[in-house]
Design a protein around this motif. Sequence first.
Motif, PDB file in Angstrom:
ATOM      1  N   UNK A 165       0.847  -1.198   0.000  1.00 25.14           N
ATOM      2  CA  UNK A 165       0.000   0.000   0.000  1.00 25.14           C
ATOM      3  C   UNK A 165       0.878   1.242   0.000  1.00 25.14           C
ATOM      4  N   UNK A 166       0.476   2.229  -0.766  1.00 28.09           N
ATOM      5  CA  UNK A 166       1.263   3.446  -0.897  1.00 28.09           C
ATOM      6  C   UNK A 166       0.332   4.609  -1.192  1.00 28.09           C
ATOM      7  N   UNK A 167       0.802   5.846  -1.039  1.00 29.22           N
ATOM      8  CA  UNK A 167      -0.063   7.016  -1.239  1.00 29.22           C
ATOM      9  C   UNK A 167      -0.686   7.086  -2.634  1.00 29.22           C
ATOM     10  N   UNK A 168       0.060   6.655  -3.652  1.00 31.01           N
ATOM     11  CA  UNK A 168      -0.458   6.692  -5.024  1.00 31.01           C
ATOM     12  C   UNK A 168      -1.676   5.781  -5.150  1.00 31.01           C
ATOM     13  N   UNK A 169      -1.567   4.569  -4.646  1.00 28.77           N
ATOM     14  CA  UNK A 169      -2.687   3.618  -4.706  1.00 28.77           C
ATOM     15  C   UNK A 169      -3.860   4.120  -3.875  1.00 28.77           C
ATOM     16  N   UNK A 170      -3.577   4.596  -2.664  1.00 34.89           N
ATOM     17  CA  UNK A 170      -4.635   5.077  -1.782  1.00 34.89           C
ATOM     18  C   UNK A 170      -5.381   6.256  -2.380  1.00 34.89           C
ATOM     19  N   UNK A 171      -4.647   7.138  -3.032  1.00 27.28           N
ATOM     20  CA  UNK A 171      -5.263   8.316  -3.655  1.00 27.28           C
ATOM     21  C   UNK A 171      -6.356   7.912  -4.634  1.00 27.28           C
ATOM     22  N   UNK A 172      -6.059   6.928  -5.491  1.00 26.45           N
ATOM     23  CA  UNK A 172      -7.019   6.542  -6.521  1.00 26.45           C
ATOM     24  C   UNK A 172      -8.126   5.638  -5.977  1.00 26.45           C
ATOM     25  N   UNK A 173      -7.800   4.735  -5.062  1.00 26.19           N
ATOM     26  CA  UNK A 173      -8.863   3.889  -4.500  1.00 26.19           C
ATOM     27  C   UNK A 173      -9.859   4.730  -3.711  1.00 26.19           C
ATOM     28  N   UNK A 174      -9.364   5.720  -2.974  1.00 25.96           N
ATOM     29  CA  UNK A 174     -10.271   6.612  -2.240  1.00 25.96           C
ATOM     30  C   UNK A 174     -11.171   7.382  -3.195  1.00 25.96           C
ATOM     31  N   UNK A 175     -10.579   7.873  -4.298  1.00 23.42           N
ATOM     32  CA  UNK A 175     -11.363   8.625  -5.283  1.00 23.42           C
ATOM     33  C   UNK A 175     -12.394   7.720  -5.962  1.00 23.42           C
ATOM     34  N   UNK A 176     -11.979   6.505  -6.312  1.00 26.79           N
ATOM     35  CA  UNK A 176     -12.911   5.551  -6.925  1.00 26.79           C
ATOM     36  C   UNK A 176     -14.086   5.252  -6.001  1.00 26.79           C
ATOM     37  N   UNK A 177     -13.771   4.975  -4.737  1.00 28.52           N
ATOM     38  CA  UNK A 177     -14.810   4.599  -3.783  1.00 28.52           C
ATOM     39  C   UNK A 177     -15.765   5.756  -3.503  1.00 28.52           C
ATOM     40  N   UNK A 178     -15.215   6.967  -3.481  1.00 27.79           N
ATOM     41  CA  UNK A 178     -16.069   8.139  -3.278  1.00 27.79           C
ATOM     42  C   UNK A 178     -17.017   8.310  -4.455  1.00 27.79           C
ATOM     43  N   UNK A 179     -16.496   8.147  -5.666  1.00 29.29           N
ATOM     44  CA  UNK A 179     -17.343   8.291  -6.849  1.00 29.29           C
ATOM     45  C   UNK A 179     -18.431   7.212  -6.886  1.00 29.29           C
ATOM     46  N   UNK A 180     -18.056   5.970  -6.578  1.00 27.81           N
ATOM     47  CA  UNK A 180     -19.028   4.880  -6.608  1.00 27.81           C
ATOM     48  C   UNK A 180     -20.029   4.963  -5.463  1.00 27.81           C
ATOM     49  N   UNK A 181     -19.685   5.704  -4.415  1.00 21.44           N
ATOM     50  CA  UNK A 181     -20.568   5.810  -3.261  1.00 21.44           C
ATOM     51  C   UNK A 181     -20.375   4.691  -2.277  1.00 21.44           C
ATOM     52  N   UNK A 182     -19.142   4.199  -2.153  1.00 21.74           N
ATOM     53  CA  UNK A 182     -18.850   3.078  -1.265  1.00 21.74           C
ATOM     54  C   UNK A 182     -18.104   3.513  -0.004  1.00 21.74           C
ATOM     55  N   UNK A 183     -17.966   4.804   0.200  1.00 21.03           N
ATOM     56  CA  UNK A 183     -17.205   5.296   1.346  1.00 21.03           C
ATOM     57  C   UNK A 183     -18.129   5.565   2.531  1.00 21.03           C
ATOM     58  N   UNK A 184     -17.610   5.302   3.711  1.00 22.89           N
ATOM     59  CA  UNK A 184     -18.308   5.717   4.922  1.00 22.89           C
ATOM     60  C   UNK A 184     -19.372   4.788   5.445  1.00 22.89           C
ATOM     61  N   UNK A 185     -19.443   3.563   4.960  1.00 28.71           N
ATOM     62  CA  UNK A 185     -20.413   2.622   5.502  1.00 28.71           C
ATOM     63  C   UNK A 185     -21.785   2.739   4.859  1.00 28.71           C
TER      64      UNK A 185
END
Length: 334
Positions: A165-185
């Motif tokens: 895991x690294x900042x580059x990967x986290x940056x995009x997975x967080x953005x993907x999950x936010x767009x899909x609506x999978x963040x925050x439970x």
Amino acid sequence: MARIRLNNEYRNKIGVRIKQHLFQEDTQEKRKYDNLKSQQIDLNDNAWKVAEQIVRRHYTVDDVEKAYYLQNKFENVSTIAKDSCFHFHYLGTKEKRNYDGQIELEHNVPIEKHFDFKLNGAISIEGNDSYEKDNSYAYALFRDEINAQEGCNADILIEQDGKDNNPHKTKYTDANNTYLGLSGGRDNEVKYGKEWNEKYQLDLIGRDYCRDRSIACSEQEFNILINWKQAKGQFVMAHYKWVESVLKQMKEIKLGLKGYKYLDEAIELANELGIKIDDAEIIRTNSSGLVIYNPKNLAQRIKGMKNTQKTREQKIAERVAYMQQQKINSDNLN
């Protein structure tokens, strides 16, 4: 007229154009991904019908209505909630080792698995953890939608495969999950995550933790759901293989572009790959390097990396040709 030298900015531009072209090509890998993608909605709907039948045999519509009645009547009653994941089991036969290390069959024992219908539900057959999540299916299914968003990358898990895991990967997975609506439970789900998970959910009686309510089913029903998870995994793997194929080609292309010294070499490579590039896009700055790949040879090498899956007939023909050549070599020696 003097030959125009390449610089890194133009190399990057050509690389982007070639990568776009490779992802649009009609290859075996892309066809398999597209074919499996077209099956996913029906695949999930059919599996859901089986899950719903199992659940409703155990928690009948009448039971659910009574539970809601009691929950609405009494403030201290909280007995029913919606959920999308289930533990199902049937009574079957398991193998186990005795004290001597020998395999014995144990009959009439519960065979249980966890089945999660949420968009980011686990797809592993071996895993049985209710808290296990897997975003790879959502990334594969909504790849086009994700990649159309600035700052998102549906292929990031494949690009980062094998890396920590690294900042580059986290940056995009967080953005993907936010767009899909999978963040925050569950309570904070929006967009695709909300629509998907509301489609695949049922009223269940009992505690929220689904392992506490393992539900009996038939072996046939159980196997249908196992096949559903396997099919989802095959779709994720098709996404992986397609993207991996392009990434391998791009690795060769970037190495070749890095070694090219002049613009015409890069344009020749693009032309050999079927891409028309306008040299007006160039910003002219000097750069140096060694030409390590002939453009035609490199283009042929890249073309050879596509459609690597061979038919049975091709394999037989290659084997026959190999045996014939071996015989010719043997005759020549004699």
